[in-house]
Design a protein around this motif. Structure first.
Motif, PDB file in Angstrom:
ATOM      1  N   VAL A  81       0.844  -1.190   0.000  1.00  0.00           N
ATOM      2  CA  VAL A  81       0.000   0.000   0.000  1.00  0.00           C
ATOM      3  C   VAL A  81       0.880   1.240   0.000  1.00  0.00           C
ATOM      4  CG1 VAL A  81      -1.941  -1.133   1.132  1.00  0.00           C
ATOM      5  CG2 VAL A  81      -0.206  -0.005   2.528  1.00  0.00           C
ATOM      6  N   LEU A  82       0.382   2.308  -0.614  1.00  0.00           N
ATOM      7  CA  LEU A  82       1.101   3.576  -0.703  1.00  0.00           C
ATOM      8  C   LEU A  82       0.396   4.607   0.170  1.00  0.00           C
ATOM      9  CD1 LEU A  82       3.283   5.392  -1.955  1.00  0.00           C
ATOM     10  CD2 LEU A  82       1.711   5.800  -3.877  1.00  0.00           C
ATOM     11  N   GLU A  83       1.129   5.156   1.129  1.00  0.00           N
ATOM     12  CA  GLU A  83       0.596   6.150   2.058  1.00  0.00           C
ATOM     13  C   GLU A  83       0.992   7.557   1.604  1.00  0.00           C
ATOM     14  OE1 GLU A  83       0.982   7.426   6.809  1.00  0.00           O
ATOM     15  OE2 GLU A  83       2.019   5.638   6.046  1.00  0.00           O
ATOM     16  N   HIS A  84       0.033   8.461   1.594  1.00  0.00           N
ATOM     17  CA  HIS A  84       0.356   9.860   1.337  1.00  0.00           C
ATOM     18  C   HIS A  84       1.091  10.441   2.546  1.00  0.00           C
ATOM     19  CE1 HIS A  84      -3.677  11.256   3.278  1.00  0.00           C
ATOM     20  NE2 HIS A  84      -3.470   9.980   3.555  1.00  0.00           N
ATOM     21  N   ILE A  85       1.818  11.535   2.342  1.00  0.00           N
ATOM     22  CA  ILE A  85       2.671  12.097   3.389  1.00  0.00           C
ATOM     23  C   ILE A  85       2.233  13.526   3.709  1.00  0.00           C
ATOM     24  CG2 ILE A  85       4.627  10.623   2.788  1.00  0.00           C
ATOM     25  CD1 ILE A  85       5.872  13.045   1.352  1.00  0.00           C
ATOM     26  N   PRO A  86       2.649  14.069   4.864  1.00  0.00           N
ATOM     27  CA  PRO A  86       2.204  15.416   5.248  1.00  0.00           C
ATOM     28  C   PRO A  86       2.676  16.514   4.304  1.00  0.00           C
ATOM     29  CG  PRO A  86       3.135  14.250   7.136  1.00  0.00           C
ATOM     30  CD  PRO A  86       3.438  13.426   5.929  1.00  0.00           C
ATOM     31  N   SER A  87       3.848  16.327   3.712  1.00  0.00           N
ATOM     32  CA  SER A  87       4.447  17.388   2.888  1.00  0.00           C
ATOM     33  C   SER A  87       4.543  16.973   1.425  1.00  0.00           C
ATOM     34  CB  SER A  87       5.844  17.727   3.417  1.00  0.00           C
ATOM     35  OG  SER A  87       6.661  16.563   3.474  1.00  0.00           O
ATOM     36  N   GLY A  88       3.550  16.251   0.956  1.00  0.00           N
ATOM     37  CA  GLY A  88       3.613  15.711  -0.398  1.00  0.00           C
ATOM     38  C   GLY A  88       3.209  16.659  -1.500  1.00  0.00           C
ATOM     39  N   GLY A  89       2.763  17.856  -1.154  1.00  0.00           N
ATOM     40  CA  GLY A  89       2.387  18.824  -2.169  1.00  0.00           C
ATOM     41  C   GLY A  89       0.893  18.861  -2.415  1.00  0.00           C
ATOM     42  N   ALA A  90       0.447  19.944  -3.040  1.00  0.00           N
ATOM     43  CA  ALA A  90      -0.982  20.179  -3.245  1.00  0.00           C
ATOM     44  C   ALA A  90      -1.620  19.166  -4.184  1.00  0.00           C
ATOM     45  CB  ALA A  90      -1.206  21.597  -3.777  1.00  0.00           C
ATOM     46  N   ASN A  91      -0.828  18.532  -5.061  1.00  0.00           N
ATOM     47  CA  ASN A  91      -1.376  17.574  -6.028  1.00  0.00           C
ATOM     48  C   ASN A  91      -1.031  16.130  -5.680  1.00  0.00           C
ATOM     49  OD1 ASN A  91      -2.509  19.605  -7.636  1.00  0.00           O
ATOM     50  ND2 ASN A  91      -0.589  19.905  -8.738  1.00  0.00           N
ATOM     51  N   GLN A  92      -0.748  15.874  -4.422  1.00  0.00           N
ATOM     52  CA  GLN A  92      -0.354  14.521  -4.036  1.00  0.00           C
ATOM     53  C   GLN A  92      -1.448  13.496  -4.347  1.00  0.00           C
ATOM     54  OE1 GLN A  92       1.602  12.228  -0.170  1.00  0.00           O
ATOM     55  NE2 GLN A  92       0.520  14.134   0.144  1.00  0.00           N
ATOM     56  N   LEU A  93      -2.695  13.819  -4.036  1.00  0.00           N
ATOM     57  CA  LEU A  93      -3.796  12.890  -4.310  1.00  0.00           C
ATOM     58  C   LEU A  93      -3.826  12.541  -5.795  1.00  0.00           C
ATOM     59  CD1 LEU A  93      -7.468  13.346  -3.015  1.00  0.00           C
ATOM     60  CD2 LEU A  93      -6.907  12.299  -5.202  1.00  0.00           C
ATOM     61  N   GLU A  94      -3.735  13.552  -6.626  1.00  0.00           N
ATOM     62  CA  GLU A  94      -3.795  13.329  -8.067  1.00  0.00           C
ATOM     63  C   GLU A  94      -2.615  12.499  -8.568  1.00  0.00           C
ATOM     64  OE1 GLU A  94      -6.428  16.379  -6.787  1.00  0.00           O
ATOM     65  OE2 GLU A  94      -4.273  16.203  -6.455  1.00  0.00           O
ATOM     66  N   LEU A  95      -1.433  12.707  -8.009  1.00  0.00           N
ATOM     67  CA  LEU A  95      -0.267  11.913  -8.392  1.00  0.00           C
ATOM     68  C   LEU A  95      -0.432  10.468  -7.951  1.00  0.00           C
ATOM     69  CD1 LEU A  95       2.641  14.405  -7.588  1.00  0.00           C
ATOM     70  CD2 LEU A  95       1.799  13.734  -9.840  1.00  0.00           C
ATOM     71  N   ILE A  96      -0.970  10.267  -6.757  1.00  0.00           N
ATOM     72  CA  ILE A  96      -1.168   8.898  -6.272  1.00  0.00           C
ATOM     73  C   ILE A  96      -2.186   8.168  -7.151  1.00  0.00           C
ATOM     74  CG2 ILE A  96      -2.111   7.544  -4.355  1.00  0.00           C
ATOM     75  CD1 ILE A  96      -0.701   9.480  -2.455  1.00  0.00           C
ATOM     76  N   GLU A  97      -3.217   8.864  -7.606  1.00  0.00           N
ATOM     77  CA  GLU A  97      -4.156   8.235  -8.543  1.00  0.00           C
ATOM     78  C   GLU A  97      -3.413   7.696  -9.765  1.00  0.00           C
ATOM     79  OE1 GLU A  97      -8.540  10.203  -8.373  1.00  0.00           O
ATOM     80  OE2 GLU A  97      -6.944  11.531  -9.096  1.00  0.00           O
ATOM     81  N   ARG A  98      -2.509   8.487 -10.310  1.00  0.00           N
ATOM     82  CA  ARG A  98      -1.772   8.084 -11.507  1.00  0.00           C
ATOM     83  C   ARG A  98      -0.781   6.963 -11.202  1.00  0.00           C
ATOM     84  NH1 ARG A  98       0.274  13.836 -13.530  1.00  0.00           N
ATOM     85  NH2 ARG A  98       1.487  12.546 -14.977  1.00  0.00           N
ATOM     86  N   ILE A  99      -0.185   6.989 -10.012  1.00  0.00           N
ATOM     87  CA  ILE A  99       0.732   5.910  -9.620  1.00  0.00           C
ATOM     88  C   ILE A  99      -0.028   4.588  -9.508  1.00  0.00           C
ATOM     89  CG2 ILE A  99       2.217   5.051  -7.753  1.00  0.00           C
ATOM     90  CD1 ILE A  99       2.826   8.085  -7.186  1.00  0.00           C
ATOM     91  N   LEU A 100      -1.200   4.628  -8.908  1.00  0.00           N
ATOM     92  CA  LEU A 100      -1.993   3.403  -8.769  1.00  0.00           C
ATOM     93  C   LEU A 100      -2.422   2.869 -10.138  1.00  0.00           C
ATOM     94  CD1 LEU A 100      -4.262   4.345  -5.716  1.00  0.00           C
ATOM     95  CD2 LEU A 100      -2.252   2.876  -5.709  1.00  0.00           C
TER      96      LEU A 100
END
Length: 261
Positions: free
Chosen positions: A137-156
């Motif tokens: 599983v991939l966990e988002h981080i506190p300082s991942g940036g404003a588009n972290q959610l969108e990047l994680i979608e693309r990584i998945l």
């Protein structure tokens, strides 16, 4: 739903498991990281015995500071090697989920490159883990940036066997507001593990649930949102108060809110 607690990575792992088991938790979120729980140094048999003694499940947690999306290919491969060592240890102690963390590279690199680097490491790791019956599983981080959610979608999308790990504390720190519901709406179908803790929106404070001054988190509503999405898996209380009764109170509150949801 199962409620877990995390061992302190600088303390004796077996003693940590004993405390978690003696205090009514369902599983251990086992940190596979130095100084006391490095995959190369832990006594796997002793850990497995302690888990069995208390009837505890286990998920595995890797070091958040591994730079898996480094611009240097040799460092990405070194991280993959460390993840493989952690995966072997996780499998041997009985974990069926192992987490990793989103890694924010330095400035000036395009988003497509950041996605590619994550997929390079985590795609391979997820395939190897699947053969062992372990989900990465991939966990988002506190300082991942404003588009972290969108990047994680693309990584998945690029790593089909990879799943998502939601952290309530981190969700509050991306854009100056709480993205908890956004994450569940957009990645809920990929959700395989959850961390809960509180903070006041300024940093990842790992406070007991409902304890953060000036917090606007509606915890009963957060839990209703999670449960109504169909989630019924592992939830770790990532509460790091020196007084462990605060962790136990968070456990009891979570059970109350879950039952009422």
């Amino acid at each position: 739903m199962q409620i877990g607690a995390m061992n302190h990575p600088a303390r004796d792992p077996v003693a940590e498991i004993d405390w978690i088991g003696q205090n009514g938790f369902d599983f251990v979120d086992f940190t596979l990281e130095p100084p006391a729980a490095d995959p190369e140094q832990i006594d796997v048999d002793a850990i497995r015995s302690a888990l069995d003694r208390h009837g505890l499940g286990v998920v595995a947690h890797t070091a958040y500071f591994l730079p898996l999306a480094s611009p240097f290919a040799s460092i990405r491969q070194a991280c993959l090697k460390k993840f493989r060592e952690a995966l072997e240890a996780a499998h041997r102690i009985g974990a069926i989920v192992m987490n990793t963390h989103f890694d924010k590279p330095p400035k000036f690199f395009p988003e497509r490159q950041i996605v590619q680097w994550h997929v390079e490491v985590l795609g391979s790791l997820s395939e190897e883990a699947s053969d062992l019956g372990v989900t990465i599983v991939l966990e988002h981080i506190p300082s991942g940036g404003a588009n972290q959610l969108e990047l994680i979608e693309r990584i998945l999308e690029g790593a089909p066997l990879l799943r998502f790990h939601l952290d309530s504390g981190h969700a509050k720190l991306e854009r100056g507001y709480d993205r908890w519901e956004e994450y569940i709406t957009r990645l809920g179908s990929e959700l395989a593990h959850v961390h809960l803790s509180d903070n006041d929106g300024t940093s990842d404070q790992h406070l007991p649930l409902g304890s953060a001054p000036r917090s606007t988190t509606d915890w009963p509503q957060h839990i209703r949102t999670l449960k109504s999405n169909g989630y019924d898996g592992t939830i770790t209380l990532e509460v790091f108060s020196p007084e462990r009764d605060h962790l136990l109170l968070s456990r009891d509150l979570l059970r109350k809110w879950w039952d009422a949801a």
